[in-house]
Every structure is written in C-alpha cells, then in structure tokens.
Design an enzyme around this catalytic site. Sequence first.
Site, PDB file in Angstrom:
ATOM      1  CG  ASP B  23      -1.741  -1.160   1.473  1.00  0.00           C
ATOM      2  OD1 ASP B  23      -2.199  -1.682   0.374  1.00  0.00           O
ATOM      3  OD2 ASP B  23      -2.071  -1.543   2.502  1.00  0.00           O
ATOM      4  CE  LYS B 225      17.849   6.996   1.143  1.00  0.00           C
ATOM      5  NZ  LYS B 225      17.201   7.187  -0.364  1.00  0.00           N
ATOM      6  CG  ASP B 250      20.166   4.033  -6.865  1.00  0.00           C
ATOM      7  OD1 ASP B 250      19.798   4.448  -5.862  1.00  0.00           O
ATOM      8  OD2 ASP B 250      21.324   4.687  -7.419  1.00  0.00           O
TER       9      ASP B 250
END
Lengths: 303, 303
Positions: B23, B225, B250
């Site tokens: 979702d 991240k 990526d």
Amino acid sequence: MSNTRAIRLGSPEEYTQLLDQYDTWMFDCDGVLWQGERLIPGATEVLRMLREKRKKVIFVTNNATKSRKNYKVKFDQLGVEAHVDEIYGSAYATAVYISSVLKLPKDNKVYVIGQSGLEDELRDEGISFLGGTDPQDCTTTTPFSLSSFTPDPSVAAVICGLDTSITYTKLSKAFKYLTLNPACHFIATNQDSTYPSADGLLPGAGAISAPLRYALGKDPLVVGKPAKTMLDCIKAKVHFDPKRTIMVGDRLNTDILFGQAGGLATLLVLTGITLESEISGPNPSPIVPDYITNSIGDFLVAA
Amino acid sequence: MSNTRAIRLGSPEEYTQLLDQYDTWMFDCDGVLWQGERLIPGATEVLRMLREKRKKVIFVTNNATKSRKNYKVKFDQLGVEAHVDEIYGSAYATAVYISSVLKLPKDNKVYVIGQSGLEDELRDEGISFLGGTDPQDCTTTTPFSLSSFTPDPSVAAVICGLDTSITYTKLSKAFKYLTLNPACHFIATNQDSTYPSADGLLPGAGAISAPLRYALGKDPLVVGKPAKTMLDCIKAKVHFDPKRTIMVGDRLNTDILFGQAGGLATLLVLTGITLESEISGPNPSPIVPDYITNSIGDFLVAA
C-alpha cells in the site's frame, strides 16, 4: 629488555647509564623540547650535553606544514642548536619518498593537499606539483562546480598533509585523480588525529586525509610516525645502529610506536600529550615504552 | 519471504501482484526516478498509476543540501507530481530529529556544517544555528587562526551534512564545540561516501563528517538511510504498515539496508549505483533485496 613494564628513570646513575648505552638520540619536538612557543626547562642544556658527548642528534617531527628550513627557524627562535640535515619532518620525508622510493619520472606531477612547507620540500626534490597553495584551489565558490577542471594526465600521486586551506575543490580534484587513474599513488604525510596549536588541540593531518579515505574506501600510504617510511627516509640519509638508538617522544601511538617498529629503544616524557594516568591508571595503554621520565630536563642530573 | 535470494520480476502478473501486496511505496529519487537531470523512462507514468490505485507514495532522499521545498522544485522541473509532505530529505529529518527527539530547548543553538537547504529546514523547525553559509566560516584565511573565535555556550549540537563550502574554520569550530562540551550532540545528516553530481561521483556527506570522526575518535548519530532515524521521522509524520510497505532504491548499502532494517520489503532497480554484477557476479553483495527489476518503468506492464 622486556616491553611489559617501563623503567621509570630516577637516580643520576640511571640517566648516566642511558647516555652511555645510546649513541643516536632521536627526538620528537613539540611536547618534548618545547610546548608551542615555550621551551621545556633544561632542553637546550641536555641537547648541548649530548653534543658534547659526541652523540648523534636527530629531530623527527610529523609537522608537515613546515619545511626543514622553516623548522630550523623555529629552533633558532627558541635558541636551540639544530642543523637542517638533523631535521626530519614528514613534509621532507614525503618528498624523499616520492623521489627516492617511488622514483616518479620527472615529467610526472603530484596533486597536493597541504601548505607551503610541503611545497618547498617537493620543489627541493625537483618534484612538480599542482594544488597546494594555488589560490584557485584554496577558494570556496558557490555554487560548487568542477566544470572548468581538466584533469592533468601527468598527475601520478596525490599527497595529503595538514592543510588549513582545505576546500571541497581540493578534495574533489584529489578524488578525481585517484579514481580516474587507479594507479595514482595516495600518500599521507602523517595520520595524527589532532595537533597542539596556539588555539589548543585542533584536527590534524589525519583528519584532512579522512574525507578521501572515506570516499575512496582506501587507506593512503603513510609517511610520518609511527609509519616505517619515516625511518626508512632517515636511514637513507644517515647511518645509525638501531640497537644503540633511542627515540624520545611524548606520544605513545606515534613516537613510541615508531621507535618500537624500528627496533629502537624508547623513552616517554610526560611534558606533552601522554598523561601519567595513561601509563599507570586502571586502563594502561598497551603501548609500553622502555623508559619513562617526567621531562627531558631530568637528564641534567647526569651532567 | 526468504532474504537469501532476490526474486527477479519478469511477467506482468508479478508486477501486478506486487502492486496488490503493498500500500505504501517509498522511493529513493536519484538513480530510481531520475539520473541527474534526466527522467527514467516511465517513472512519471508509474507514479501516476500508483496514485490512481490509491497507494501512498513517499520520497526518501539522503540529499541534505536541499530542503523539501527545494526538492519539490526539482520534481516540478522534471514534471513529476510530488507534494512537500511526501518528501523526506535528510536535512528535514535532521531538523525533526533535533526538535522532536532531542527536544533541544529553544534557547539552544546548533553549529552547522552544511548548505542553505539544511539551514532552511532548521529555520522551519524553529532551531537557531551558527556556521553553515555564514561567509565568515566559509572563507579560507592564511595564516589560519581561531583567536577571534569565542565559543557560544548555547551550542548543544553539531550537525554535519554535505558542504561544498567546507573550511578548516568550520571543522575547527565544530571540533571545539564537541570537545569543550562532551554533552554536545554530534549528528550527521547521512554517511554516503560519494554522490552523483553533474561532475560525476564526488565525495559525499560521509566524507565531510570524516575529519571530525577521525579527530574525535567518535562516530556521529546518523539520520539518513540506512539509519533507522530517518524511518522514525517518517513514522512520526505519516501512518503506514511496515508489512505492506516497499522501499525502492538503487543502492544496496543505503536504500535496501534501510528498508530491511525497518522491516519493509525491498526492491532494487538497476538504473543507478548498483550494477548487475554486484548481485549475480562471483562475489555477490551480502545485502540481498526481496525483488529486483531493471527499471521502475518496468511496472508499466501492469497498468
């Protein structure tokens, strides 16, 4: 001699015995002979005594911002006898490493992150260079762009020392040279994490090469203490018997480690970085010098 | 699902199944939706399809030089629909971390190594700061001196992001704040070793904090991240069920690791940093995504 416990020098006989035992005395400077602009009491007299006893005196410093000639001026200002050929700085050792060990062809160049003292030593060894104090590379421009940069294909090494004019331009150009040509040598004058300045401890040469190490995922060849490259440079220029040589320093992870790696005896003084508590506290350093004394001036009792 | 082997998406049914299964779709941007100034073919259409299917779309970028508003301009220029509150950059997440997690008192300040986008996000969160784009700290002076610097006792954190105007002044001031006050927080927007620029790969934000890490012998708290701090920031602002959320990226060591650490499904695209050979070559990465597809545009077969 066992390295598990240091001998703390005390009696005049112990100092006299050390003077008898070692012919070549290698000294770190800051924290040993002086602290910033202040001479350590007795340092001049002890050096004079060593010379009178016909000892070989060698000064070994990681400071890469000064050439040997710059460094000689510092000795002169403080009234300490020293000769240019007794002074081994990491800038000089880096230039000698490039010319004598790497033997870079004369039409090759090096890209410099560093200051004028490093440039002077490169010039004296006949090594062509880019970067360094070039105003174009020392100026910050917004927005940043490398669009006017054409890599010089003759650059065969990047050398990195303390540089208080470090810029993203220098880091980027160095990064490009090292990635575009995987054979390009990556050399650090020294890896000191900090250094004592007039403004107190500040980030050292190791902090200046850290961005490249991190971006490249690769370590440079290190010239300065504790690396063996510095001792190889001294060996190439002056004869000494390691067994009859002692390294005197204030820093366990540079000076003392350097002496130990070279098979020299080591003497720690407590007038600089290393604190008494690091030796005798509850978590003593694993790096144990052969001898400890409070100050180089303590040797005057043997005079 | 086992993480020992990635599923390589191929048939229209597989893409459709993924669309049914998740979702919330989190996207890295550069290398996934675009490469520099060039849109990845099909990216706009796939995002539109996700919105039509009432999927929640979130953009998660480590770029700390841009505020969310700056980043929205980039989406607009490329003709990709995006809303400021869907964009999570490491500059924004760092500001939210300071205001919502650290809860620094309003009369405290942070010292910034970083650019205007980071300053904008701090300002929006009501955080006072020093350094950053201040011309005094962005200018290189020779000889270097900190003698005119009086540390501001209200500085309670140093934050460090990509800064193409990095200077030794900024590094030294940051070092002083972190050493004079051991309680001062040391925060990095992200730890990317490099980033793709118009000039190719250049040293990233991790390279800019590397001098401080090295000089201090201490790691910063990392926001971007793959650190969990970024996901905590998203969680604080928007509701999503990790089990029905997929992270598309990526880069294995940022995007995919980030998704895995947060318990999200992960999809690797091959339009950016990671090469096919890193997945299927003789030395495959230990970081294995759940799914792999060549390009985000591949989802158009499910339309």
